[in-house]
Structure formats: structure tokens, C-alpha cells
Write an enzyme that holds these catalytic residues in place. Structure first.
Site, PDB file in Angstrom:
ATOM      1  N   LYS A   1      11.416 -25.137  -5.016  1.00  0.00           N
ATOM      2  CA  LYS A   1      12.527 -25.414  -5.653  1.00  0.00           C
ATOM      3  C   LYS A   1      13.565 -24.341  -5.127  1.00  0.00           C
ATOM      4  O   LYS A   1      13.991 -23.475  -5.847  1.00  0.00           O
ATOM      5  CB  LYS A   1      12.473 -25.436  -7.250  1.00  0.00           C
ATOM      6  CG  LYS A   1      13.501 -25.981  -8.051  1.00  0.00           C
ATOM      7  CD  LYS A   1      13.556 -27.519  -7.794  1.00  0.00           C
ATOM      8  CE  LYS A   1      14.853 -28.075  -8.487  1.00  0.00           C
ATOM      9  NZ  LYS A   1      14.817 -29.311  -8.247  1.00  0.00           N
TER      10      LYS A   1
ATOM     11  N   SER B   1      15.176 -34.969  -7.551  1.00  0.00           N
ATOM     12  CA  SER B   1      15.130 -34.303  -8.829  1.00  0.00           C
ATOM     13  C   SER B   1      15.393 -35.067  -9.856  1.00  0.00           C
ATOM     14  O   SER B   1      14.835 -35.941 -10.323  1.00  0.00           O
ATOM     15  CB  SER B   1      15.993 -32.989  -8.384  1.00  0.00           C
ATOM     16  OG  SER B   1      15.466 -31.847  -9.241  1.00  0.00           O
TER      17      SER B   1
END
Length: 613
Positions: free
Chosen positions: A199, A408
Site C-alpha cells: 500500500k 482500492s
């Protein structure tokens, strides 16, 4: 007193002039729109359909009827927005139109925001390829072509290039900008909480280079995208597999004669030669006359959005389908933010959720196709949208079509659906969560001479302050929230995709995947574009080829946006100047920070400035 009255009446006169000027300008605007609305579109026999690539191909249609025509008229031309589906349906209709003799493609793509990504361009490429399969000629003309330009036109029957032009397809590159050094100089502190070793959305604010994990996932993603693009070009141009890579690695930039020699294009000629040939092909004589033609955006006005197979209708305004037995295409394009608003480049969670709810409660709408082109954003807003989609799925089919990016938060809103379609070059996944917290203590104290004091009634009463760094105990609170949201994300994906949670944990970690890899991993079901998703949805509810199609969000009335026009709304064109590009990147990074409006400061989003194609 005399001065007072003089000033008073001068001010009153100025206000009167201003109001009259504003009213006059409004009348001009209304007249301009009326004039454009009266324009009749017609097709002459033996015409060529002209696709000017000097545009930004976006998923959703412009939200104001005729706005782009109006903006072009006042901006003096330049790049404009074209809806991808409208263009591909126009090309499809033209293939069976007896008045259309061929297709002419020219120009240079001008991507803006999330438009003209490789997944979208694949749909355009395939539409052109299908037109050629109808037996009609497809002629393309290039000046200096980029990878995107050449990929789109590579399937043309004949590709010509300016003798002084060239082709620049060296490969794909990602060059993210890192703000850490700047923030250090300014005295702005950054603290983060996150889950997922891949991430990397927060890395530009806490590192000065890419982490090994970020570099690895980017290399894999770019490799997948590049492989699909080069394979498409090689197949269209009948080149040996792998030959394009060897050629571009050797030459970098191909001059016109090199492009001809290596069979990327058919010939090098000046534009006037092409225009003369088109005049001859369309039966036009006379030195000053233009060849018979119709622009794709004008022709698209004659093609209804209804039906699975596109056909040209009579001249005049063509309304989108409404009434019984409809399928709605809902466009989710842009960053996901909390609340409501009218920015066309944003997905407002509450607003989109409300629109989906209205479609769910409309018995005439039999299915929904959600077209996603988003890097994500607010976790709260993403969940609001997903909640409405899950409720809808209990009553009618929900099918997802992923465009250029559905990652996402973009994947969050996609995962609960009857079927997920993606292109091979779609950027998806990025199942991860982060929180980011800025503080201006050093900037305020050391740079600006500002100081702050505090009185509070609870230990964490000033938890959201930006005047100091978060304490370890405070960061632990946010980390707990991030961990919880990530756990929810994993559970949702495992439940919706019928996967084991341990398996989802393995492929999550905030990592991005190409569409082709996502299919292998079970994150998507099929490779295909918006048309494939629409056909699947229509088949689920047995509506047949003559299905009515509704597009959401619907266009707003001109009166609602007149104030925006008077405020000087305009297209924001990108510049090729290196200095202005750097400034634009800095501004984009800062602007992205202003979109972080989740009430809990928890986000499911791609990197702010990954620099991906």
C-alpha cells in the site's frame, strides 16, 4: 456628505452596469446554446466518418447538454471530451450505414484525468478493428505518434505518416513524485497508519524513493500492460511476436522512413495527398472542396444509446432510452469522496448511493451495469456506495465493468456484483487501507512565528488537530481503525468472490494487479469491455437486443450550471513544457490532499502520484 452620495451613486451605477453585463452575458450564453441546439446533423452519401483523436476519451457523458460545444466555441478549439461509449457505438453504426464509405482517423490523443487510459483505448481499438472487418477501408494519418496514438490506429487498413513525422513508443514508465523533502523544508510533518506492505499511496509523503515492494508491483503491472499493448500492435500489423520490443529498444524514436521500413506504417506522404485521395474516394471534385465527411461526435448524435447493436437513426435529437424494461449504466469515474457535490471529476459517496437507490426502487430498471474508473478514496464513501449496490443486487442484477482503473475503493464498490468484467490493461486490486495525518507545528512555530495554546475537557479532545504531531497513543487509535477497515475489506472480498480469507490476505496487501492477473486470482470474472458487461446484464434479465439504456448520472439543466459558466469554467489542458508539467504535478499532489475528506481519515486509494499510464 457630498462625497458619501458621490460614492453611493457611483457604487450603485457600477452594480447596475455589472448586473446588466451579467444579464447580457447570460443572454449570449443562452443564445449560443440555443443556436447549437438548432444545428441539424446530416450525412451525405459516400461520406467518411472522421475520428479526431485530439480529444480526451472519458467514460461518462458530459453532464450538461452541449457544454463541450459551447466551451470549444469560446475557448477557440483545442482538445475536447468525447464519451467512449458514444464513439464506439458511432463506429459500430457506421459499419452498417450505406452512406458511410470508410473511416478516417487522425490527430494526437490528449488524456485528461482518468480519460484515454489503455483499457479505454483497447475498446476504441477493437471498435476500429471491427469496422475494418465490415469490409470498409480504415485510413489513418499520423504526424508524431505516441504509444497510445499508434495503439489505437494500428488496426487501420492503411496507415500513413508525415514524411517529417515519427513514432515514439519506447515503452511504459512510472515516475512518481515524492514530497518528503519539500515538506521537510516547509516544516510540515507527516504521520501514517496503514495495512498492506504494497500500500504505497502514502510513500510520496514519507519516503524520497520507491520502496522495494512498490517497485516490484509497479514493474509487474507495467510489464502486463506493455505486453498487452505490444501484442495488440504486432497482431494488427502482422509483425513477429517480440519484434516490436526489439525495434523500440534499438531505435527509441522511429523516423518516418524507419517506420515504413519496419512495417509499422504503410507509407510516408504529406497530408494534402491523403486529402486528395479522400476527395477522390468520396466523389468530390474541385480544388477548394473538402471530401465528404462527418465528425464522429456529430454522427454520434444520430445513434441512440438504446439496443445492443448500434444503428443510425433519422436526423434530430436522439434521446436515451426510458420507460419499461431498461438497463442503467451507472458511471463511477474519478476519486471517491465523502458527501455530495457537482464536480464531474469526483464520485460523491452520498450522491451516487442516492442515485443507485433510486434505480433500485424504479421497477422499470431491470438491471444495473456499474462502470468503474476510479483509484478509490474515502472508505466511508466507498461503503455507502457498496451498501446500496448490495441492496440492489437482492432485487436485480448488478454487473461491473472496470475501465482504466478500478482499484482500492474502486474495487471496494465493485466486489459485490453478479459478474465483474475488466480489460487486460485495467489497473485493479490494491486491497489495502491507510490513514495519513499532517501537522504544521514546525511550519507555524519556526517559519511563520505562530503558536497555539489549548484547553480541553477530554484526553483525546484535540485528536484531530494539525498543530502538533500525533502521540503514539493517538496513532494506535487510528491504527486500530485502519486494521478494522482492512479486516472488513478482506472479509468483503472473500465473501463476495467466494474465496478463502487467507487467500485474499495473500493477494491483498495493497498490491495492484492488471486485469489479466486479477482474473487469474479470482478478483474478476471475465475479460471484456462495457459492451460485454451490458450484453451479460441484458441476458440475465432476458430483454433482447432492443433494450432501453439509461445513463447515470443524468445531464443537469443548463440553469443549474450557468453560474459555473459565468465563473469562467474552462478545459484544463496539459502542457508539454517541462517546468509547467512539474508545477502541475505539485499542484495535483496538493489538490489530492484536499480531497481527503473521510470523516475517520481512513482511505482505500491508489498512490496519489504513481505516474502510471
Amino acid at each position: 456628505m457630498k462625497n458619501f452620495f458621490s460614492s453611493f451613486f457611483a457604487t450603485l451605477a457600477a452594480l447596475l452596469v455589472f448586473c446588466m453585463g451579467g444579464a447580457f452575458l447570460a443572454m449570449l450564453v443562452l443564445a449560443a446554446f440555443a443556436a447549437m441546439g438548432e444545428k441539424t446533423v446530416s450525412v451525405s452519401k459516400n461520406s467518411y466518418l472522421v475520428v479526431d483523436l485530439n480529444a480526451n476519451f472519458q467514460d461518462k457523458p458530459d453532464q450538461i447538454e452541449g457544454w463541450d460545444d459551447f466551451a470549444e466555441a469560446f475557448d477557440g478549439g483545442g482538445p475536447h471530451n468525447l464519451q467512449l461509449r458514444a464513439v464506439t457505438r458511432a463506429i459500430q453504426a457506421a459499419a452498417s450505414d450505406p452512406d458511410i464509405a470508410g473511416l478516417f482517423v487522425h490527430g494526437h490523443l490528449t488524456p485528461v484525468g482518468y480519460g484515454s487510459g489503455f483499457a479505454a483505448l483497447r475498446e476504441l481499438h477493437d471498435a476500429i478493428d471491427a469496422f475494418k472487418a465490415s469490409g470498409k477501408p480504415v485510413k489513418a494519418y499520423l504526424n508524431f505518434a505516441t504509444t497510445r496514438d499508434f495503439y489505437v490506429v494500428s488496426g487501420a487498413s492503411e496507415i500513413s505518416i508525415n514524411p517529417y513525422g515519427g513514432i515514439y513508443i519506447p515503452g511504459l514508465a512510472s515516475q512518481p513524485m515524492f514530497y518528503t523533502g519539500l515538506f521537510e523544508k516547509l516544516g510540515i510533518g507527516v504521520q501514517v497508519t496503514r495495512v498492506g506492505k504494497f500500500k504505497s499511496a502514502v510513500e510520496p509523503f514519507i519516503r524520497k524513493d520507491m520502496s522495494p515492494e512498490s517497485r516490484a508491483q509497479t514493474e509487474k503491472l507495467l510489464g502486463d500492460l506493455w505486453s498487452d499493448v505490444t501484442a495488440g500492435i504486432e497482431q494488427s500489423r502482422h509483425l513477429t511476436a517480440g519484434s516490436l520490443q526489439a525495434l523500440v529498444d534499438k531505435e527509441g524514436v522511429l523516423e518516418s522512413d524507419q517506420a515504413v521500413k519496419n512495417k509499422l506504417v504503410d507509407r510516408a506522404v504529406y497530408l494534402d495527398v491523403i486529402l486528395d485521395e479522400l476527395k477522390k474516394a468520396t466523389g468530390v471534385t474541385g480544388a477548394k472542396a473538402a471530401f465528404r465527411q462527418i465528425a464522429v461526435k456529430d454522427y454520434a448524435k444520430l445513434v441512440s444509446g438504446d439496443g445492443l447493436v448500434a444503428h443510425r437513426h433519422s436526423p434530430g435529437k436522439v434521446e436515451l432510452g426510458a420507460g419499461h424494461n431498461s438497463v442503467a449504466i451507472v458511471y463511477a469515474e474519478g476519486e471517491i469522496v465523502d458527501g455530495t457535490g457537482n464536480d464531474q471529476n469526483m464520485i460523491y459517496g452520498d450522491k451516487l448511493a442516492r442515485e443507485i437507490r433510486q434505480l433500485r426502487e424504479d421497477d422499470s430498471v431491470k438491471a444495473i451495469v456499474l462502470r468503474v474508473n476510479s483509484p478509490g478514496g474515502s472508505a466511508t464513501a466507498s461503503e455507502a456506495i457498496q451498501r446500496e449496490l448490495r441492496l440492489t443486487e437482492k432485487q436485480k442484477p448488478v454487473v461491473v465493468s472496470m475501465g482504466t482503473v478500478a482499484a482500492s475503493g474502486g474495487y471496494w464498490i465493485s466486489t459485490y456484483s453478479d459478474r465483474i468484467f475488466a480489460e487486460p490493461t485495467t489497473i485493479t486490486g490494491s486491497i489495502g487501507v491507510f490513514g495519513m495525518f499532517l501537522n504544521v507545528q514546525q511550519l507555524a512555530n519556526d517559519k511563520l512565528g505562530l503558536s497555539f495554546d489549548l484547553v480541553k475537557t477530554g484526553k483525546f479532545a484535540d485528536l484531530e488537530t494539525i498543530t502538533r504531531p500525533k502521540s503514539e497513543e493517538e496513532l494506535a487509535i487510528f491504527q486500530r481503525l485502519v486494521d478494522w477497515v482492512y479486516g472488513q475489506f478482506i472479509a468483503k472480498v472473500a465473501d463476495s468472490r467466494k474465496l478463502d480469507q487467507a487467500a485474499v490476505q495473500e493477494i491483498a496487501q495493497g498490491r495492484v494487479w492488471s486485469g489479466v492477473e486479477a482474473k487469474k486470482l479470482g478478483l474478476v470474472d471475465e475479460i471484456g469491455g462495457l459492451d460485454a458487461a451490458l450484453k451479460y446484464a441484458v441476458g440475465k434479465v432476458h430483454l433482447g437486443d432492443d433494450v432501453h439504456v439509461i445513463e447515470v448520472p443524468r445531464k443537469r439543466l443548463f440553469a443549474e450550471v450557468l453560474s459555473e459558466a459565468l465563473d469562467g469554467r474552462h478545459h484544463d489542458y496539459s502542457s508539454t513544457n517541462a517546468v509547467s508539467t512539474l508545477v502541475q504535478q505539485l499542484a495535483a499532489g496538493w489538490k489530492s490532499l484536499t480531497h481527503f475528506n473521510d470523516p475517520q481519515n481512513i482511505y482505500a486509494r491508489l498512490p496519489l502520484e504513481q505516474g502510471l499510464p
